[in-house]
Design a protein around this motif. Structure first.
Motif, PDB file in Angstrom:
ATOM      1  N   ILE A  95       0.844  -1.320   0.002  1.00 42.06           N
ATOM      2  CA  ILE A  95      -0.132  -0.088  -0.082  1.00 42.06           C
ATOM      3  C   ILE A  95       0.919   1.202   0.149  1.00 42.06           C
ATOM      4  O   ILE A  95       0.506   2.225  -0.846  1.00 42.06           O
ATOM      5  N   PRO A  96       1.965   1.393   0.924  1.00 40.70           N
ATOM      6  CA  PRO A  96       2.802   2.574   0.656  1.00 40.70           C
ATOM      7  C   PRO A  96       3.315   2.595  -0.772  1.00 40.70           C
ATOM      8  O   PRO A  96       3.600   4.028  -1.181  1.00 40.70           O
ATOM      9  N   ILE A  97       4.065   1.666  -1.406  1.00 42.97           N
ATOM     10  CA  ILE A  97       4.394   1.631  -2.588  1.00 42.97           C
ATOM     11  C   ILE A  97       3.480   2.252  -3.540  1.00 42.97           C
ATOM     12  O   ILE A  97       3.708   3.022  -4.332  1.00 42.97           O
ATOM     13  N   LEU A  98       2.333   1.667  -3.470  1.00 39.24           N
ATOM     14  CA  LEU A  98       1.224   1.960  -4.579  1.00 39.24           C
ATOM     15  C   LEU A  98       0.618   3.264  -4.279  1.00 39.24           C
ATOM     16  O   LEU A  98       0.505   4.058  -5.321  1.00 39.24           O
ATOM     17  N   THR A 221       8.378   2.234  -9.301  1.00 39.50           N
ATOM     18  CA  THR A 221       7.358   1.594  -8.348  1.00 39.50           C
ATOM     19  C   THR A 221       6.189   1.009  -9.102  1.00 39.50           C
ATOM     20  O   THR A 221       5.488  -0.065  -8.272  1.00 39.50           O
ATOM     21  N   GLY A 222       5.893   1.324 -10.232  1.00 32.07           N
ATOM     22  CA  GLY A 222       4.995   0.633 -10.870  1.00 32.07           C
ATOM     23  C   GLY A 222       5.406  -0.736 -11.321  1.00 32.07           C
ATOM     24  O   GLY A 222       4.576  -1.633 -11.297  1.00 32.07           O
ATOM     25  N   SER A 223       6.499  -1.157 -11.581  1.00 29.42           N
ATOM     26  CA  SER A 223       7.031  -2.461 -11.765  1.00 29.42           C
ATOM     27  C   SER A 223       7.178  -3.308 -10.481  1.00 29.42           C
ATOM     28  O   SER A 223       6.748  -4.561 -10.395  1.00 29.42           O
ATOM     29  N   ILE A 224       7.303  -2.609  -9.523  1.00 34.20           N
ATOM     30  CA  ILE A 224       7.362  -3.364  -7.875  1.00 34.20           C
ATOM     31  C   ILE A 224       5.915  -3.687  -7.694  1.00 34.20           C
ATOM     32  O   ILE A 224       5.669  -5.061  -7.412  1.00 34.20           O
ATOM     33  N   THR A 225       4.937  -2.882  -7.818  1.00 33.45           N
ATOM     34  CA  THR A 225       3.363  -3.274  -7.864  1.00 33.45           C
ATOM     35  C   THR A 225       2.985  -4.204  -8.705  1.00 33.45           C
ATOM     36  O   THR A 225       2.178  -5.112  -8.253  1.00 33.45           O
ATOM     37  N   TYR A 230       1.035  -9.477  -9.268  1.00 26.84           N
ATOM     38  CA  TYR A 230       0.793 -10.581 -10.515  1.00 26.84           C
ATOM     39  C   TYR A 230       1.972 -11.722 -10.604  1.00 26.84           C
ATOM     40  O   TYR A 230       1.738 -12.751 -11.346  1.00 26.84           O
ATOM     41  N   ILE A 231       2.925 -11.522  -9.698  1.00 28.98           N
ATOM     42  CA  ILE A 231       4.051 -12.641 -10.037  1.00 28.98           C
ATOM     43  C   ILE A 231       4.212 -13.098  -8.720  1.00 28.98           C
ATOM     44  O   ILE A 231       4.306 -14.664  -8.162  1.00 28.98           O
ATOM     45  N   LEU A 232       4.782 -12.589  -7.535  1.00 27.71           N
ATOM     46  CA  LEU A 232       5.105 -13.083  -6.358  1.00 27.71           C
ATOM     47  C   LEU A 232       3.667 -13.349  -5.527  1.00 27.71           C
ATOM     48  O   LEU A 232       3.807 -14.085  -4.737  1.00 27.71           O
TER      49      LEU A 232
END
Length: 238
Positions: A95-98, A221-225, A230-232
């Motif tokens: 949530i903080p990253i998003l 940040t978009g790549s992390i979310t 969708y992967i982890l």
């Protein structure tokens, strides 16, 4: 189109087609702007101008329609069922990253519009070459009011015309109001920043580096979310 974007994506993850398209376009635009920054650093004024202008217009058109109208992909608030990881990770990391990503999206939209306007205002031609004007570049509240009034009238006409043809809704009103707020913020940024960097060339260079940094952090940040959703830790959505 909306149904197609909700289908399984092409990247082989748990993402929807819309999320994969969003991530692909984010990668493309980030690479495009890095190329534009390299052109500016190497004195390729004309190439930099047209690549950044075209890239920013395309980016604004794609992501504004995508996120504001379709509300799909990484930025959509899919609820806790969209994240399959631990609650602590969801609350303290995801949530903080998003949230940071969403804030940077708004800043990125403002800076994209502002930098396009500033690019035209701060340029000049010397012996056929596009250069930055190393002179005072300022505007007034009166001019801002006139331009903002014109923009407001156009947005209001668009809202009314679309409303009468397809119906009014709070969602549509929020989109058009958000557009006006962003334009207003752009003008506020102009009035504030021109006092700090009154020189047009200096302002363009400093804010260009700032905007480039914003877009690079946005991509991260978009790549992390995307990776977390969708992967982890894929949830029941996707």
């Amino acid at each position: 189109m909306a149904e197609w974007l909700r289908e399984p994506g092409f990247a082989g993850t748990h993402a929807t087609m819309g999320a994969d398209v969003s991530q692909l376009m984010a990668t493309f635009f980030t690479a495009l702007f890095i190329l534009g920054w390299w052109q500016a650093r190497n004195g390729k004024g004309a190439a930099h101008h047209w690549l950044m202008l075209g890239g920013m217009i395309a980016m604004l058109a794609f992501f504004t329609s995508y996120y504001l109208f379709r509300q799909l992909g990484v930025l959509a608030f899919e609820g806790k069922e969209g994240f399959g990881g631990p609650q602590a990770l969801y609350d303290n990391v995801f949530i903080p990253i998003l949230t940071l990503h969403i804030i940077l999206v708004v800043i990125g939209l403002v800076m994209a519009i502002y930098m396009m306007v500033l690019g035209f205002r701060s340029q000049t031609f010397i012996e056929g070459q596009r250069k930055l004007k190393d002179t005072l570049l300022q505007t007034t509240w009166r001019r801002v009011g006139i331009v903002f009034g014109g923009v407001t009238a156009v947005v209001l006409l668009l809202f009314l015309s679309r409303g009468f043809s397809s119906g009014f809704s709070m969602g549509k009103f929020s989109v058009y109001l958000g557009l006006l707020i962003i334009v207003g913020i752009v003008f506020g940024v102009e009035i504030t920043i021109q006092r700090i960097w009154p020189n047009g060339a200096r302002r363009h260079r400093v804010l260009g580096r700032f905007t480039m940094a914003i877009y690079c952090v946005l991509f991260v940040t978009g790549s992390i979310t995307y990776t977390m959703l969708y992967i982890l830790y894929p949830g029941r959505i996707g």
